[in-house]
Motif scaffolding. Structure first.
Motif, short mmCIF file in Angstrom:
data_model
loop_
_atom_site.label_atom_id
_atom_site.label_comp_id
_atom_site.label_asym_id
_atom_site.label_seq_id
_atom_site.Cartn_x
_atom_site.Cartn_y
_atom_site.Cartn_z
N VAL A 133 51.90 28.65 39.65
CA VAL A 133 51.17 27.83 38.77
C VAL A 133 49.57 28.18 38.53
O VAL A 133 49.23 27.97 37.46
N TYR A 134 49.30 29.26 39.47
CA TYR A 134 48.06 30.17 39.11
C TYR A 134 48.11 31.07 37.97
O TYR A 134 47.23 30.93 37.25
N LYS A 135 49.27 31.61 37.74
CA LYS A 135 49.68 32.36 36.67
C LYS A 135 49.68 31.51 35.36
O LYS A 135 49.23 32.24 34.34
N PHE A 178 48.45 28.89 34.62
CA PHE A 178 46.90 28.53 34.17
C PHE A 178 45.98 29.77 33.64
O PHE A 178 45.26 29.33 32.77
N ILE A 179 46.28 30.65 34.34
CA ILE A 179 45.53 32.04 33.59
C ILE A 179 45.97 32.19 32.21
O ILE A 179 45.20 32.49 31.24
N ILE A 189 38.39 33.72 37.87
CA ILE A 189 39.51 33.03 38.69
C ILE A 189 40.55 34.39 39.02
O ILE A 189 41.13 34.33 40.15
N LEU A 190 40.68 35.51 38.56
CA LEU A 190 41.33 36.67 38.94
C LEU A 190 40.81 37.10 40.12
O LEU A 190 41.40 37.46 41.13
N ILE A 236 39.02 35.32 42.37
CA ILE A 236 39.22 34.38 43.46
C ILE A 236 40.68 34.56 43.85
O ILE A 236 40.97 34.40 45.15
N GLY A 237 41.50 34.85 42.95
CA GLY A 237 43.25 35.04 43.26
C GLY A 237 43.43 36.34 44.00
O GLY A 237 44.18 36.18 44.91
N THR A 271 41.95 35.69 47.88
CA THR A 271 42.62 34.66 48.60
C THR A 271 44.04 35.21 48.81
O THR A 271 44.65 34.47 49.50
N LEU A 309 46.45 34.98 46.35
CA LEU A 309 47.49 34.29 45.37
C LEU A 309 48.14 35.40 44.47
O LEU A 309 49.33 35.24 44.04
N ILE A 310 47.20 36.45 44.28
CA ILE A 310 47.57 37.29 43.27
C ILE A 310 47.45 38.88 43.84
O ILE A 310 46.42 39.05 44.39
#
Length: 69
Positions: A2-4, A6-7, A52-53, A55-56, A59, A61-62
Motif C-alpha cells: 500500500v505504501y508503494k 501511495f507513492i 515519505i521515502l 520515512i519508509g 521504518t 517499509l522500503i
C-alpha cells in the motif's frame, strides 16, 4: 504494498500537474489560473514524496537496493 501504491499515486499526480502547467503555458490565456500554481504543486509533491521515502526507509517499509551497479 500500500505504501508503494501511495507513492505511485503521488508521482502520477505530480506528472499531471507538470502537464497542466505546460497546457497553461502554451495557451497563454488570462482566464486560466497561473502556471506557477501547478509548478508550485509539483514542487510541493516532490518534497512530500522525498519525505515519505525517507520515512519508509527509516521504518523499514522500503528497503534500498544494496548493490546499485
Amino acid at each position: 504494498m500500500v505504501y508503494k501504491i501511495f507513492i505511485a499515486v503521488f508521482l502520477a499526480f505530480m506528472i499531471y500537474n507538470l502537464f497542466r502547467a505546460m497546457v497553461v503555458m502554451n495557451k497563454n490565456s488570462s482566464a486560466q489560473p497561473p502556471m506557477s500554481k501547478y509548478i508550485g504543486r509539483r514542487v510541493m509533491l516532490s518534497a512530500i514524496i522525498v519525505f515519505i521515502l525517507l520515512i519508509g526507509i527509516a521504518t523499514g517499509l522500503i528497503t534500498p537496493n544494496p548493490r546499485p551497479y
